[in-house]
Design a protein around this motif. Sequence first.
Motif, PDB file in Angstrom:
ATOM      1  N   TRP A  64       0.851  -1.357  -0.153  1.00  0.00           N
ATOM      2  CA  TRP A  64      -0.089  -0.068  -0.032  1.00  0.00           C
ATOM      3  C   TRP A  64       0.778   1.412  -0.069  1.00  0.00           C
ATOM      4  O   TRP A  64       0.737   2.266  -0.680  1.00  0.00           O
ATOM      5  N   GLY A  65       1.905   1.223   0.626  1.00  0.00           N
ATOM      6  CA  GLY A  65       2.759   2.367   1.074  1.00  0.00           C
ATOM      7  C   GLY A  65       3.464   2.591  -0.421  1.00  0.00           C
ATOM      8  O   GLY A  65       3.620   3.668  -0.695  1.00  0.00           O
ATOM      9  N   ARG A  86       2.563   1.511  -3.300  1.00  0.00           N
ATOM     10  CA  ARG A  86       1.676   2.049  -4.362  1.00  0.00           C
ATOM     11  C   ARG A  86       0.927   3.341  -4.315  1.00  0.00           C
ATOM     12  O   ARG A  86       1.126   4.176  -5.360  1.00  0.00           O
ATOM     13  N   GLU A  87       1.120   3.930  -3.104  1.00  0.00           N
ATOM     14  CA  GLU A  87       0.798   5.232  -2.976  1.00  0.00           C
ATOM     15  C   GLU A  87       1.685   6.329  -3.503  1.00  0.00           C
ATOM     16  O   GLU A  87       1.498   7.430  -3.566  1.00  0.00           O
ATOM     17  N   LEU A  88       3.096   5.764  -3.673  1.00  0.00           N
ATOM     18  CA  LEU A  88       4.070   6.758  -4.030  1.00  0.00           C
ATOM     19  C   LEU A  88       3.794   7.153  -5.622  1.00  0.00           C
ATOM     20  O   LEU A  88       3.987   7.921  -5.992  1.00  0.00           O
TER      21      LEU A  88
END
Lengths: 229, 277
Positions: A209-210, A212-214
């Motif tokens: 998740w971390g 992908r949000e980048l």
Amino acid sequence: MNRFICSTTSALGIIAALLLFPEITYSAEEVASALRRYKEREVSTGYYEEYEVLPRHQRPMVGVPGVQRGIFPYSPSAARVRIRTRLADSHQGIKFYKRRRCEDCHVKETKDIHTIRANLTCRQCHGGEPIASIEHYYSSMNPIRRHAAVCSKCHEGASASFASYVVHTPNPAMAATKKTFPVLFYAFWIMVGVAVGTFVVFLPHTALWGIRELFAAKEKTTSEPKQHG
Amino acid sequence: MSPNNMARIKRFTPLQRIFHVLLMAAFLAQGATGLARMYIETPWGKKLSWVFGGYESALTIHKYVGIFMVCGFLLHVLYLVAAIDWRRFPSSLFGPDSLLPHGRDIKHFFLHFGWFLGINKAPQFDRWGYWEKFDYWAVFWGMVIMGSTGLLLAYPLAASRLMPGWGLNVAFWIHRIEAILAMAHVFLIHFFIAHLRRHNFPMDRAMFEGSADLDDTRHERPSWIARLDKAGTLDSVLVPEAKVYRRVLFYLLGYTAVALGFFLLIGGLVNSPYITW
């Protein structure tokens, strides 16, 4: 001639002294081990030598798994054969007993909360010599009076049920515990399963998740519903 | 942020926020006093226990804070009974405003994973994401497990009247593993989601301020906003942003918790080989 009488008398005197005077009783001390005695002195005085205050994990003795230390290791097979649970002196017949320390043989028994954290010595519960087997009728450790004779010295009002707490808790992870303390074994592994399951799912989940949000630009100030990504 | 005065959407009531702050403080106190005792063999544990006045008083604090948490939990259960929409019961329990797990949460979980890997579009989250529901129920059952085993261990004489004394051996290990699980989950996963991921960095203030940025929420929880738009109630839940001094306070609170959490997590991990388990 005089000299002969003199030396004979002295020799007889020494022999008589050896025969008549009580034997030196090493094991009858309240605290048999010099290590424990030292620990007690340190705790009571708060005085430590500089070389003694290294971190705990730097142990001077290096153990080899499966190999017992000591010059005369007590045969494990002989111990299994000999029934020692009902003797008035459970250590009866063990060679060089007087010169040995409890933890020479009972290694695992020194690794419990009572010993490590409360700094109890073996004899504070098991008593002085001779240490009777726990199933010997007059033993203070016999379950019929253990709670009153031993536990209640600190845990005021201890009941027989309370005394069934396993002071020398077996390692709950080990297969051997499945036989000796199954409830502990299963409770431990169920809880470990829950914990491992949570992290197996949520650690990769949160890491991905971390990452992908980048890649997803944080969209701003729009009035209509939008999807990210 | 936005010049609009009503740029934020209400997400938590003051009571919920107070409970969260109390839970935070109590959780950290329990973590610190518990680890201080567990790690008393190491210099790190000795220093930590010094903060609480030593090995013995760390336990006293641990017990009182534990009883405080159990009381808080019981109050929360009463609050739940009052908060349930009884008029639309039981369908209200399965609606999007309920924290009860639902089939669509499992679907959202897999869709979210798909979005991580670029397989599909992001799922349309409603008011509560599946990770938030998981966090809530993890704390709920954690409180039950920690509270019950903790009470047994705090009152061993009374406990051994209810069960055999060897049950305390079992209670001790359940308490320990659940505590490690809870701390690792909060300090790693909960903190990452609320602070470190880009959408929330440096901090999601919603749980302290009670409201979330409307645009961000529209972006992350489109179903919720669409539902409120459709019902025409969106304007009634919009609130202005908190004053600067309050926002500073929220950041201070949040980052103090993160700092303490990381201190406990790293100290615990580094020193774990040096204690007698």
